[in-house]
Scaffold this motif. Structure first.
Motif, mmCIF file in Angstrom:
data_model
loop_
_atom_site.group_PDB
_atom_site.id
_atom_site.type_symbol
_atom_site.label_atom_id
_atom_site.label_comp_id
_atom_site.label_asym_id
_atom_site.label_seq_id
_atom_site.Cartn_x
_atom_site.Cartn_y
_atom_site.Cartn_z
ATOM 1 N N LYS A 231 0.863 -1.181 0.000
ATOM 2 C CA LYS A 231 0.000 0.000 0.000
ATOM 3 C C LYS A 231 0.900 1.232 0.000
ATOM 4 O O LYS A 231 1.760 1.370 0.869
ATOM 5 C CB LYS A 231 -0.937 0.002 1.212
ATOM 6 N N CYS A 254 -6.757 2.534 -3.656
ATOM 7 C CA CYS A 254 -7.167 1.688 -2.538
ATOM 8 C C CYS A 254 -8.671 1.839 -2.289
ATOM 9 O O CYS A 254 -9.184 2.957 -2.210
ATOM 10 C CB CYS A 254 -6.377 2.053 -1.291
ATOM 11 N N GLU A 256 -10.315 0.941 0.394
ATOM 12 C CA GLU A 256 -10.667 1.194 1.785
ATOM 13 C C GLU A 256 -10.341 2.608 2.261
ATOM 14 O O GLU A 256 -10.940 3.103 3.218
ATOM 15 C CB GLU A 256 -9.953 0.209 2.720
ATOM 16 N N GLN A 257 -9.377 3.258 1.609
ATOM 17 C CA GLN A 257 -8.919 4.548 2.134
ATOM 18 C C GLN A 257 -8.485 5.462 0.992
ATOM 19 O O GLN A 257 -7.799 5.028 0.062
ATOM 20 C CB GLN A 257 -7.751 4.318 3.102
#
Length: 307
Positions: A231, A254, A256-257
């Motif tokens: 990441k 990403c 999720e974020q």
């Protein structure tokens, strides 16, 4: 306005030219049309543009196309680069036209760089790169051994001559796949790290051992690969793409974020290239997701740093 945006006809034309140079007799018209999402007539028009620019576009019995060997590099060198005599002629003409000293110096500086496309970061169209790639293509076609003069090896930190049988040349990736006659194995070489290419009057003897080994985004050729997942923060993303353009195909935002990016692909099992990137930009790397062996490898390498 930048006319070379991603989907522009000019950008496609340059990309088609590069494809035909890198993989001669591989693409059919309908394959290229599907690749670029255009009609077959558009690709035919691209071929006509190339022919109008004095590139000899030819095809084999299966209607797979290529640029005639030799002509592309020679023509590009002729049209992209001023000779010294041509530069002198232009400067003399400017002097006779009573140009000011300031103007002369400015134009003199431009003449020495404007046609050096490598100054713009493109090795594909640099004069020396084209010459080397052209000689390698000729040797491949003739099945001749070549000497790579003064090859600068990162792995050994040595400059030496190499005798090889060149069987795959990728100008886009700056990679030569060849059979190394001294090491008796397949090796890959960066074309940009070769000082000169000498085609020898020696025929191939190991063609049965020629094959294109897997190449990872760090341009390391190794059939032993492992899957990695990192990441990245934006700083690491920018550095990775700029230093290793092939990595861009394996990067996704990403889920999720925000402001994080997933880099996930197979790389060589020794983590060559990737290790240097991680150690150099660790503050911009959010985490190493997998494999555990990469985490242990980085810890070990960081512990070996001495000042």
């Amino acid at each position: 306005m930048n006319v070379f945006h991603e989907n522009s006809p000019r950008n496609r034309l340059l990309s088609v030219l590069r494809n035909l140079l890198e993989q001669p007799y591989y693409y059919k018209i309908k394959t290229l049309a599907a690749k670029y999402g255009v009609s077959t007539d558009s690709i035919k028009n691209d071929f006509e543009e190339l022919k109008n620019a004095y590139f000899l576009v030819e095809h084999d019995k299966q209607n797979r196309y290529a640029i005639a060997p030799g002509q592309s590099a020679e023509y590009l060198e002729d049209v992209l680069f001023f000779t010294e005599s041509e530069k002198d002629f232009l400067l003399t003409a400017l002097i006779q036209a009573n140009a000011t000293d300031k103007s002369l110096e400015k134009i003199r500086a431009k003449l020495s760089t404007i046609y050096d496309v490598s100054k713009l970061g493109s090795s594909l169209f640099s004069k020396t790169f084209l010459t080397k790639a052209n000689l390698l293509e000729q040797a491949k076609k003739q099945k001749r051994v070549v000497q790579l003069v003064n090859y600068r090896s990162t792995m050994s930190s040595k400059v030496s001559n190499r005798l090889v049988e060149p069987f795959n040349i990728s100008t886009k990736d700056d990679i030569l796949h060849a059979f190394d006659l001294d090491k008796k194995e397949i090796r890959h070489f960066r074309i940009s790290r070769i000082e000169k290419v000498k085609v020898l009057d020696i025929s191939w003897k190991h063609q049965g051992k020629h094959y294109v080994a897997a190449t990872d985004p760090f341009r390391i050729v190794n059939d032993q690969q492992v899957f990695v997942h990192l990441k990245l923060k934006i700083g690491a993303l920018n550095e990775l793409i700029e230093r290793f353009p092939l990595a861009q195909a394996y990067i996704q935002p990403c889920a999720e974020q925000d402001d994080l990016y997933d880099f996930a692909c197979k790389v060589n099992d020794e983590f060559l290239g990737l290790t240097n990137f991680i150690l150099g930009y660790f503050e911009h790397i959010e985490s190493i997701i997998e494999p555990e062996s990469l985490i242990e490898h980085v810890r070990k390498k960081s512990g070996e740093i001495r000042f």
